[in-house]
Design a protein around this motif. Structure first.
Motif, PDB file in Angstrom:
ATOM      1  N   SER A  68       0.835  -1.201   0.000  1.00  0.00           N
ATOM      2  CA  SER A  68       0.000   0.000   0.000  1.00  0.00           C
ATOM      3  C   SER A  68       0.869   1.251   0.000  1.00  0.00           C
ATOM      4  CB  SER A  68      -0.915   0.021   1.228  1.00  0.00           C
ATOM      5  OG  SER A  68      -1.593   1.259   1.328  1.00  0.00           O
ATOM      6  N   PRO A  69       0.518   2.257  -0.796  1.00  0.00           N
ATOM      7  CA  PRO A  69       1.278   3.507  -0.773  1.00  0.00           C
ATOM      8  C   PRO A  69       1.029   4.324   0.490  1.00  0.00           C
ATOM      9  CG  PRO A  69      -0.601   3.719  -2.227  1.00  0.00           C
ATOM     10  CD  PRO A  69      -0.564   2.283  -1.800  1.00  0.00           C
ATOM     11  N   VAL A  70       0.055   3.902   1.296  1.00  0.00           N
ATOM     12  CA  VAL A  70      -0.274   4.595   2.544  1.00  0.00           C
ATOM     13  C   VAL A  70      -0.151   3.607   3.698  1.00  0.00           C
ATOM     14  CG1 VAL A  70      -2.081   5.763   3.857  1.00  0.00           C
ATOM     15  CG2 VAL A  70      -1.855   6.185   1.402  1.00  0.00           C
ATOM     16  N   THR A  71       0.558   4.012   4.742  1.00  0.00           N
ATOM     17  CA  THR A  71       0.636   3.227   5.971  1.00  0.00           C
ATOM     18  C   THR A  71      -0.017   4.013   7.093  1.00  0.00           C
ATOM     19  OG1 THR A  71       2.719   2.237   5.244  1.00  0.00           O
ATOM     20  CG2 THR A  71       2.190   2.049   7.578  1.00  0.00           C
ATOM     21  N   ASN A  72      -0.766   3.307   7.940  1.00  0.00           N
ATOM     22  CA  ASN A  72      -1.544   3.932   9.007  1.00  0.00           C
ATOM     23  C   ASN A  72      -2.619   4.847   8.433  1.00  0.00           C
ATOM     24  OD1 ASN A  72      -0.098   2.640  11.080  1.00  0.00           O
ATOM     25  ND2 ASN A  72       1.506   4.200  10.974  1.00  0.00           N
ATOM     26  N   GLY A  73      -3.376   4.298   7.509  1.00  0.00           N
ATOM     27  CA  GLY A  73      -4.485   5.030   6.905  1.00  0.00           C
ATOM     28  C   GLY A  73      -5.009   4.296   5.697  1.00  0.00           C
ATOM     29  N   TRP A  74      -6.005   4.896   5.057  1.00  0.00           N
ATOM     30  CA  TRP A  74      -6.652   4.305   3.895  1.00  0.00           C
ATOM     31  C   TRP A  74      -5.857   4.577   2.623  1.00  0.00           C
ATOM     32  CZ3 TRP A  74     -10.343   0.815   3.679  1.00  0.00           C
ATOM     33  CH2 TRP A  74     -11.174   0.647   4.782  1.00  0.00           C
ATOM     34  N   SER A  75      -5.722   3.546   1.826  1.00  0.00           N
ATOM     35  CA  SER A  75      -5.035   3.672   0.539  1.00  0.00           C
ATOM     36  C   SER A  75      -5.961   4.270  -0.492  1.00  0.00           C
ATOM     37  CB  SER A  75      -4.580   2.290   0.053  1.00  0.00           C
ATOM     38  OG  SER A  75      -5.691   1.542  -0.445  1.00  0.00           O
ATOM     39  N   PRO A  76      -5.423   4.792  -1.591  1.00  0.00           N
ATOM     40  CA  PRO A  76      -6.260   5.078  -2.767  1.00  0.00           C
ATOM     41  C   PRO A  76      -6.700   3.748  -3.367  1.00  0.00           C
ATOM     42  CG  PRO A  76      -3.952   5.369  -3.282  1.00  0.00           C
ATOM     43  CD  PRO A  76      -4.010   5.121  -1.804  1.00  0.00           C
ATOM     44  N   PHE A  77      -7.477   3.795  -4.436  1.00  0.00           N
ATOM     45  CA  PHE A  77      -7.917   2.573  -5.101  1.00  0.00           C
ATOM     46  C   PHE A  77      -6.706   1.809  -5.626  1.00  0.00           C
ATOM     47  CE2 PHE A  77      -9.283   0.407  -9.063  1.00  0.00           C
ATOM     48  CZ  PHE A  77     -10.179  -0.496  -8.497  1.00  0.00           C
ATOM     49  N   LEU A  78      -6.624   0.547  -5.269  1.00  0.00           N
ATOM     50  CA  LEU A  78      -5.555  -0.325  -5.747  1.00  0.00           C
ATOM     51  C   LEU A  78      -6.097  -1.127  -6.916  1.00  0.00           C
ATOM     52  CD1 LEU A  78      -4.192  -1.565  -2.302  1.00  0.00           C
ATOM     53  CD2 LEU A  78      -3.512   0.456  -3.623  1.00  0.00           C
ATOM     54  N   ASP A  79      -5.606  -0.833  -8.102  1.00  0.00           N
ATOM     55  CA  ASP A  79      -6.142  -1.384  -9.345  1.00  0.00           C
ATOM     56  C   ASP A  79      -5.495  -2.735  -9.647  1.00  0.00           C
ATOM     57  OD1 ASP A  79      -7.019  -1.922 -11.914  1.00  0.00           O
ATOM     58  OD2 ASP A  79      -6.776   0.140 -12.609  1.00  0.00           O
ATOM     59  N   ALA A  80      -6.293  -3.791  -9.563  1.00  0.00           N
ATOM     60  CA  ALA A  80      -5.767  -5.142  -9.783  1.00  0.00           C
ATOM     61  C   ALA A  80      -5.506  -5.443 -11.252  1.00  0.00           C
ATOM     62  CB  ALA A  80      -6.734  -6.177  -9.215  1.00  0.00           C
ATOM     63  N   THR A  81      -5.951  -4.575 -12.148  1.00  0.00           N
ATOM     64  CA  THR A  81      -5.687  -4.795 -13.578  1.00  0.00           C
ATOM     65  C   THR A  81      -4.339  -4.225 -14.010  1.00  0.00           C
ATOM     66  OG1 THR A  81      -6.746  -2.760 -14.379  1.00  0.00           O
ATOM     67  CG2 THR A  81      -8.173  -4.679 -14.021  1.00  0.00           C
ATOM     68  N   THR A  82      -3.731  -3.388 -13.165  1.00  0.00           N
ATOM     69  CA  THR A  82      -2.464  -2.748 -13.548  1.00  0.00           C
ATOM     70  C   THR A  82      -1.362  -2.901 -12.505  1.00  0.00           C
ATOM     71  OG1 THR A  82      -3.173  -0.615 -12.624  1.00  0.00           O
ATOM     72  CG2 THR A  82      -3.643  -1.015 -14.960  1.00  0.00           C
ATOM     73  N   THR A  83      -1.702  -3.366 -11.292  1.00  0.00           N
ATOM     74  CA  THR A  83      -0.701  -3.493 -10.227  1.00  0.00           C
ATOM     75  C   THR A  83      -0.796  -4.859  -9.580  1.00  0.00           C
ATOM     76  OG1 THR A  83      -2.161  -2.600  -8.518  1.00  0.00           O
ATOM     77  CG2 THR A  83      -0.816  -1.020  -9.741  1.00  0.00           C
ATOM     78  N   GLY A  84       0.227  -5.229  -8.817  1.00  0.00           N
ATOM     79  CA  GLY A  84       0.236  -6.516  -8.155  1.00  0.00           C
ATOM     80  C   GLY A  84       0.393  -7.656  -9.140  1.00  0.00           C
ATOM     81  N   TYR A  85       0.068  -8.868  -8.683  1.00  0.00           N
ATOM     82  CA  TYR A  85       0.168 -10.014  -9.581  1.00  0.00           C
ATOM     83  C   TYR A  85      -0.947 -11.026  -9.288  1.00  0.00           C
ATOM     84  CZ  TYR A  85       2.518 -12.453  -5.675  1.00  0.00           C
ATOM     85  OH  TYR A  85       2.823 -13.010  -4.464  1.00  0.00           O
ATOM     86  N   TRP A  86      -1.154 -11.931 -10.257  1.00  0.00           N
ATOM     87  CA  TRP A  86      -2.199 -12.950 -10.194  1.00  0.00           C
ATOM     88  C   TRP A  86      -1.576 -14.337 -10.306  1.00  0.00           C
ATOM     89  CZ3 TRP A  86      -7.548 -11.764 -10.033  1.00  0.00           C
ATOM     90  CH2 TRP A  86      -7.875 -10.414 -10.205  1.00  0.00           C
ATOM     91  N   TYR A  87      -2.252 -15.329  -9.715  1.00  0.00           N
ATOM     92  CA  TYR A  87      -1.839 -16.712  -9.928  1.00  0.00           C
ATOM     93  C   TYR A  87      -3.008 -17.660  -9.679  1.00  0.00           C
ATOM     94  CZ  TYR A  87      -1.470 -17.302  -4.811  1.00  0.00           C
ATOM     95  OH  TYR A  87      -1.730 -17.367  -3.466  1.00  0.00           O
ATOM     96  N   LEU A  88      -2.919 -18.855 -10.231  1.00  0.00           N
ATOM     97  CA  LEU A  88      -3.888 -19.926 -10.020  1.00  0.00           C
ATOM     98  C   LEU A  88      -3.284 -20.939  -9.053  1.00  0.00           C
ATOM     99  CD1 LEU A  88      -4.979 -20.397 -13.714  1.00  0.00           C
ATOM    100  CD2 LEU A  88      -6.500 -19.700 -11.864  1.00  0.00           C
ATOM    101  N   THR A  89      -4.072 -21.383  -8.080  1.00  0.00           N
ATOM    102  CA  THR A  89      -3.545 -22.312  -7.084  1.00  0.00           C
ATOM    103  C   THR A  89      -3.280 -23.698  -7.667  1.00  0.00           C
ATOM    104  OG1 THR A  89      -5.790 -22.906  -6.386  1.00  0.00           O
ATOM    105  CG2 THR A  89      -4.668 -21.127  -5.182  1.00  0.00           C
TER     106      THR A  89
END
Length: 245
Positions: A154-175
């Motif tokens: 999160s770009p914010v610690t000790n507070g609410w983040s902005p919208f975290l867009d799963a289509t452009t950030t982070g990663y995905w995987y199948l179990t």
């Protein structure tokens, strides 16, 4: 012909071109809750007011992004006799997304209330997830996998983040490792979709959820889960649905 068109269009996620055919089913607030069979230990995933603050924090980070509440989540790391000993919880909807086309997903993400303590427990990447139980449709003998989105820190610690867009950030995987996207070979959202089309698969959704575990202790909150053109606003008295474009 009319019946055929309804059957075809009803296969999309809420917010796709098919949304008008199944709004009542897709937006039933009473069908959101803890998914018992996906819960380990005695974690908490409960609708609550706030959190607000903490002290000294102002602006958008100081209050939930929608309404007055959020989904509070608490999991522990060493609380069971299982291996690993940590807890797990999924809060989601087991009914209304059943049969929807996974590849119809265009917009997905959420807001997170992250704390410095959570970072100390498991590092900056100690974050909740979005999870879809799916039929991957890769082989005739494999009809189950969990698709997981892991956000960046999160770009914010000790507070609410902005919208975290799963289509452009982070990663995905199948179990289950049904495509090239697995825990050892993590994918972007674009790569995830391409991994299904490369094997001519038409995956469908069973359930949609926000979850945490089984890894590090985490105590925080999530709000504003977005799936295509709908935002699921977690409030103390239930899950509210907001349509956006």
């Amino acid at each position: 012909m009319t019946a055929l068109l309804v059957a075809v269009t009803a296969a999309g996620l809420p917010g796709s071109a098919s949304a008008d055919t199944n709004n009542n089913q897709a937006h039933h607030p009473d069908r959101w809750g803890v998914i018992a069979r996906n819960t380990i230990g005695s974690p908490v995933a409960a609708l609550r007011k706030g959190p607000y603050g903490p002290f000294g924090v102002t602006g958008t980070a100081a209050s939930p992004p929608y309404g007055q509440g959020s989904l509070g989540i608490e999991v522990a790391n060493n609380s069971t006799t299982l291996t690993p000993p940590s807890e797990k919880v999924d809060f989601g909807n087991e009914v209304d997304f059943y049969g929807k086309r996974l590849l119809g997903l265009r917009r997905v993400g959420f807001h997170v209330f992250q704390t410095g303590e959570n970072v100390s427990y498991g590092g900056p990447a100690n974050m909740p997830n979005i999870r879809f139980e799916i039929d991957p449709d890769v082989t005739s003998t494999d009809d189950y996998s969990t698709l997981v989105w892991v956000p960046n820190a999160s770009p914010v610690t000790n507070g609410w983040s902005p919208f975290l867009d799963a289509t452009t950030t982070g990663y995905w995987y199948l179990t289950g490792g049904e495509t090239s996207c697995n825990q050892a070979a993590q994918c972007t959202f674009t790569q995830l979709k391409a991994s299904f089309t490369a094997v001519n698969a038409r995956p469908t959704i069973y359930t949609a959820a926000v979850g945490k575990g089984r890894d590090f202790m985490w105590i925080g909150a999530v709000d504003g889960l977005r799936l295509n053109d709908y935002i699921y606003d977690f409030e103390p008295d239930g899950v509210k649905v907001r349509q956006v474009r």
